[in-house]
Design a protein around this motif. Structure first.
Motif, short mmCIF file in Angstrom:
data_model
loop_
_atom_site.label_atom_id
_atom_site.label_comp_id
_atom_site.label_asym_id
_atom_site.label_seq_id
_atom_site.Cartn_x
_atom_site.Cartn_y
_atom_site.Cartn_z
N MET A 1 0.89 -1.20 0.07
CA MET A 1 0.04 -0.24 0.11
C MET A 1 0.86 1.24 -0.14
O MET A 1 1.68 1.33 0.67
N ARG A 2 0.62 2.33 -0.81
CA ARG A 2 1.27 3.44 -1.01
C ARG A 2 0.87 4.48 0.15
O ARG A 2 -0.40 4.49 0.48
N LEU A 7 -3.14 8.59 3.06
CA LEU A 7 -2.58 10.03 3.39
C LEU A 7 -3.29 11.34 2.45
O LEU A 7 -3.35 11.04 1.30
N ASP A 8 -3.39 12.26 3.06
CA ASP A 8 -3.81 13.48 2.13
C ASP A 8 -2.84 14.70 2.13
O ASP A 8 -2.32 14.85 3.39
N LEU A 80 4.37 10.50 -1.94
CA LEU A 80 2.99 9.71 -1.60
C LEU A 80 2.73 8.66 -2.64
O LEU A 80 1.98 7.83 -2.44
N ALA A 81 3.00 8.86 -3.90
CA ALA A 81 2.63 7.84 -4.92
C ALA A 81 3.68 6.85 -4.91
O ALA A 81 3.24 5.62 -5.22
N GLU A 82 4.72 7.14 -4.48
CA GLU A 82 5.90 6.08 -4.57
C GLU A 82 6.31 5.20 -3.37
O GLU A 82 6.67 3.96 -3.57
N PHE A 88 7.43 6.64 3.89
CA PHE A 88 7.22 8.14 3.81
C PHE A 88 7.38 8.77 5.25
O PHE A 88 8.00 9.60 5.46
N THR A 89 6.68 7.93 6.45
CA THR A 89 7.09 8.58 7.66
C THR A 89 8.39 8.32 8.18
O THR A 89 8.97 9.39 8.88
N ALA A 90 8.95 7.41 7.69
CA ALA A 90 10.32 7.34 8.29
C ALA A 90 11.57 8.26 7.50
O ALA A 90 12.22 8.92 8.24
N THR A 91 11.21 8.42 6.14
CA THR A 91 11.84 9.67 5.71
C THR A 91 11.63 11.07 6.05
O THR A 91 12.50 11.46 6.36
N TRP A 92 10.44 11.26 6.49
CA TRP A 92 9.94 12.72 7.05
C TRP A 92 10.33 12.77 8.42
O TRP A 92 10.92 13.86 9.03
#
Length: 99
Positions: A1-2, A7-8, A80-82, A88-92
């Motif tokens: 799941m992406r 997320l929005d 968000l697409a990739e 995503f949460t780890a990166t940010w």
């Protein structure tokens, strides 16, 4: 799941008051800048906010200047697409921890 599946992403322009609001309204009326999606003619910038769809909790907030609006949106939309939600949460979270 992406990440984009759960997320929005939204843009919140910086709040302006008084004369700045009037000047911005006149500028937009003259240039029709408000007809361009995501444009911030005031140069004030704002924040991109990523939230969870399920509970609207904030995952990340990225402050941007006027010049960064387009590039930052494209970058966030691509991530968000990739990326998966975990990626995503780890990166940010690593980015937010940097001084």
């Amino acid at each position: 799941m992406r990440a984009g599946d759960v997320l929005d992403l939204r843009f919140e322009p910086r709040e302006e008051r008084g004369l700045r609001v009037f000047v911005r309204a006149v500028w937009q009326a003259v240039t029709l800048a408000d007809t361009i999606s995501g444009n911030d003619a005031s140069g004030a910038g704002g924040s991109y906010v990523v939230t969870r769809r399920a509970d609207r909790s904030e995952v990340v907030r990225v402050d941007v200047t006027h010049d960064e609006i387009g590039a930052t949106r494209a970058h966030l939309e691509a991530q968000l697409a990739e990326l998966t939600l975990e990626e995503f949460t780890a990166t940010w979270s690593r980015i937010e921890e940097q001084p």
